[in-house]
Design a protein around this motif. Sequence first.
Motif, PDB file in Angstrom:
ATOM      1  N   PRO A  15       0.806  -1.228   0.000  1.00  0.00           N
ATOM      2  CA  PRO A  15       0.000   0.000   0.000  1.00  0.00           C
ATOM      3  C   PRO A  15       0.838   1.277   0.000  1.00  0.00           C
ATOM      4  CG  PRO A  15      -0.934  -1.597   1.500  1.00  0.00           C
ATOM      5  CD  PRO A  15       0.364  -2.176   1.038  1.00  0.00           C
ATOM      6  N   MET A  16       1.965   1.269   0.703  1.00  0.00           N
ATOM      7  CA  MET A  16       2.796   2.474   0.754  1.00  0.00           C
ATOM      8  C   MET A  16       3.351   2.809  -0.623  1.00  0.00           C
ATOM      9  SD  MET A  16       3.720   4.758   2.965  1.00  0.00           S
ATOM     10  CE  MET A  16       4.231   6.288   2.177  1.00  0.00           C
ATOM     11  N   THR A  17       3.736   1.801  -1.372  1.00  0.00           N
ATOM     12  CA  THR A  17       4.244   2.028  -2.731  1.00  0.00           C
ATOM     13  C   THR A  17       3.137   2.578  -3.620  1.00  0.00           C
ATOM     14  OG1 THR A  17       5.829   0.218  -2.462  1.00  0.00           O
ATOM     15  CG2 THR A  17       5.349   0.938  -4.716  1.00  0.00           C
ATOM     16  N   GLU A  18       1.958   1.991  -3.499  1.00  0.00           N
ATOM     17  CA  GLU A  18       0.828   2.462  -4.294  1.00  0.00           C
ATOM     18  C   GLU A  18       0.433   3.879  -3.895  1.00  0.00           C
ATOM     19  OE1 GLU A  18      -2.478  -0.194  -4.603  1.00  0.00           O
ATOM     20  OE2 GLU A  18      -1.201  -1.980  -4.540  1.00  0.00           O
ATOM     21  N   LEU A  19       0.492   4.183  -2.603  1.00  0.00           N
ATOM     22  CA  LEU A  19       0.159   5.530  -2.146  1.00  0.00           C
ATOM     23  C   LEU A  19       1.134   6.547  -2.739  1.00  0.00           C
ATOM     24  CD1 LEU A  19      -1.461   7.468  -0.321  1.00  0.00           C
ATOM     25  CD2 LEU A  19       0.170   6.946   1.512  1.00  0.00           C
ATOM     26  N   ARG A  20       2.417   6.234  -2.721  1.00  0.00           N
ATOM     27  CA  ARG A  20       3.403   7.166  -3.260  1.00  0.00           C
ATOM     28  C   ARG A  20       3.200   7.375  -4.754  1.00  0.00           C
ATOM     29  NH1 ARG A  20       9.027   7.614  -0.146  1.00  0.00           N
ATOM     30  NH2 ARG A  20       9.110   9.259  -1.711  1.00  0.00           N
ATOM     31  N   ARG A  21       2.828   6.298  -5.481  1.00  0.00           N
ATOM     32  CA  ARG A  21       2.564   6.457  -6.909  1.00  0.00           C
ATOM     33  C   ARG A  21       1.368   7.387  -7.124  1.00  0.00           C
ATOM     34  NH1 ARG A  21       1.520   1.555  -8.270  1.00  0.00           N
ATOM     35  NH2 ARG A  21       3.578   0.986  -9.057  1.00  0.00           N
ATOM     36  N   ALA A  80       1.699   1.031   5.922  1.00  0.00           N
ATOM     37  CA  ALA A  80       2.461   0.725   7.139  1.00  0.00           C
ATOM     38  C   ALA A  80       3.870   1.289   6.961  1.00  0.00           C
ATOM     39  CB  ALA A  80       2.494  -0.776   7.381  1.00  0.00           C
ATOM     40  N   PRO A  81       4.013   2.593   7.107  1.00  0.00           N
ATOM     41  CA  PRO A  81       5.325   3.209   6.840  1.00  0.00           C
ATOM     42  C   PRO A  81       6.381   2.718   7.818  1.00  0.00           C
ATOM     43  CG  PRO A  81       3.844   4.774   7.918  1.00  0.00           C
ATOM     44  CD  PRO A  81       3.024   3.579   7.562  1.00  0.00           C
ATOM     45  N   ILE A  89       5.357  11.340   5.182  1.00  0.00           N
ATOM     46  CA  ILE A  89       4.466  11.426   4.023  1.00  0.00           C
ATOM     47  C   ILE A  89       3.041  11.050   4.415  1.00  0.00           C
ATOM     48  CG2 ILE A  89       3.931  10.363   1.788  1.00  0.00           C
ATOM     49  CD1 ILE A  89       6.979  10.197   1.313  1.00  0.00           C
ATOM     50  N   VAL A  90       2.895   9.983   5.170  1.00  0.00           N
ATOM     51  CA  VAL A  90       1.556   9.562   5.604  1.00  0.00           C
ATOM     52  C   VAL A  90       0.944  10.600   6.540  1.00  0.00           C
ATOM     53  CG1 VAL A  90       0.294   7.862   6.974  1.00  0.00           C
ATOM     54  CG2 VAL A  90       1.964   7.107   5.259  1.00  0.00           C
ATOM     55  N   ARG A  91       1.726  11.107   7.460  1.00  0.00           N
ATOM     56  CA  ARG A  91       1.210  12.086   8.432  1.00  0.00           C
ATOM     57  C   ARG A  91       0.707  13.352   7.726  1.00  0.00           C
ATOM     58  NH1 ARG A  91       5.456  12.400  11.057  1.00  0.00           N
ATOM     59  NH2 ARG A  91       6.340  14.378  10.311  1.00  0.00           N
ATOM     60  N   ARG A 287       7.432  15.087  -5.342  1.00  0.00           N
ATOM     61  CA  ARG A 287       6.154  14.552  -5.834  1.00  0.00           C
ATOM     62  C   ARG A 287       5.309  13.942  -4.712  1.00  0.00           C
ATOM     63  NH1 ARG A 287       6.534  10.440  -9.254  1.00  0.00           N
ATOM     64  NH2 ARG A 287       4.731  10.952 -10.557  1.00  0.00           N
ATOM     65  N   THR A 288       5.426  14.530  -3.513  1.00  0.00           N
ATOM     66  CA  THR A 288       4.550  14.164  -2.392  1.00  0.00           C
ATOM     67  C   THR A 288       4.051  15.448  -1.746  1.00  0.00           C
ATOM     68  OG1 THR A 288       6.086  14.188  -0.499  1.00  0.00           O
ATOM     69  CG2 THR A 288       6.142  12.241  -1.943  1.00  0.00           C
ATOM     70  N   PRO A 289       3.015  15.372  -0.912  1.00  0.00           N
ATOM     71  CA  PRO A 289       2.526  16.576  -0.241  1.00  0.00           C
ATOM     72  C   PRO A 289       3.536  17.198   0.722  1.00  0.00           C
ATOM     73  CG  PRO A 289       0.839  14.878  -0.237  1.00  0.00           C
ATOM     74  CD  PRO A 289       2.103  14.226  -0.718  1.00  0.00           C
TER      75      PRO A 289
END
Length: 508
Positions: A15-21, A80-81, A89-91, A287-289
């Motif tokens: 999921p973390m890889t997909e989220l970053r994409r 699950a970072p 990135i998740v936060r 390329r992330t928030p």
Amino acid sequence: MTTSESTPDAPIEQPMTELRRRLGQVSDLGAAEALMSWEQETSMPDEAARVRGLQLSTLAGLTHAMFTDDKTGELLDAAAPDSETDQAIVRVTRRDFGKATKLPTEFVEERTRAQNEAHHAWIAARKGSDFATFAPHLERMLDLARREADLRGFQEHPYDALLDNYQPGMRAGAVGTIFADLRNRTLPLLRRIAAADDAADYSVLTRPFPAEAQKAFAWRVAGEAFGLNGDFARQDESAHPFMTNFSRSDLRITTRVELYWPACLFGTWHETGHAMYERGVSERWERTPVSGGASLGVHESQSRLFENLLGRSLPFWERYFPQLVQAAPEVTAGLDAAGLYRAVNRVNPSMIRVEADEVTYNFHIMLRFELELALLEGTLKVSELPEAWNARMGEDLGLTPPNDAQGVLQDVHWSAGLIGYFPTYALGNLLSVQLLEAAQEDATITEGIQNAEYAPLLAWLTENVYRFGRSLTPTQITERATGRPLSADPYVAYLHRKYGEIYGLEES
């Protein structure tokens, strides 16, 4: 085993890889929207404005819809970072997602169309100094701002929901307290300067300085002094100077050229401060928030630091005056570095915010903040705004704008619906001095500044401010870098020290 006997599909990637994409795709859409906005300000034909508004609305809607889609929420819940980078990135994404999902895509598209229409109406109204033609667009932007505040939610004041877009965690009540203190401690200084004998010749500030020579000198110094160069940046002209970027390797600044040539030079170095902040953000956030400045207040601390604390300093001009002599001999005739330093630090209440000196600048921001509150609350009607503007200018700065172009229409922000933005300019002023004082605890940095050698300072800023991007809050960055919360004390002391010396004021 045949295809028909295959086990049920399993996730191909984590999921973390997909989220970053997914976040990268959202970032790319935002960059495309920003690129179209930049081109609109710098080179787009006037007739293209209507269709460009539709194009921008489409991109804004697609970006918002993709980011706020349920899939993004599912990935955030499943991620699950296991590294500090992914945790940040998740936060940050979770915080942005929570805010963004409160705004329907239809609202975002409507607001983008309204912003585009209001912006072009503002350009025409400013050119003709005709507030009445812009007023309906401002009414619409205020209505959208109120709707946004209601959608996002707030506890004390609707302005808080808007201010949080630009200075996370700051509230209108806190800004009002800071501004009241700032006014009380700087207005007496302004009155003492106004009463001081000032025989300096300021005609140098409007001597002939060819437009291309202005831009070339400003750009050359931006590279030599501050590190901005054509490998990753470019400069253009626009009605209102700004900085935008599409990555840390693609920075765009604009300036404007006027008879009052400091507007071009210091405007360029102001935007250079913004650009170098973005340049210093760690590549791991790309390329992330998390990529970008912690807030507009922190961002503004860098533009004001480069423009004023460095660019208007005596060591700066002792180093770069010979280059100015070569670039503009008509400007520098009969002057030396000390004379130019005195001229560019003139305290002279003026109509135009972006041309204001360090002592009067914050009064422009306080005026706008108080008018925004009144407009949002409905205690001030849009039709009453020019009169209220002129009255406040007279009260604080002793000036009455001769027309709307030099008064209520001078800034682009309201046409873009950026209600809640203005306080960050003054907050950035305060932070600029607080950061510089903390940096100068290192003797190498102090020595460098005295010789207009800024590499040690830039390294400190990168280490203590830039590299974090949005992984730390404005409060965290301030306290981590300076050891204390944001305070007006360093800035007020700086103003009294610098301008007391320039104007020969005795300590009171």
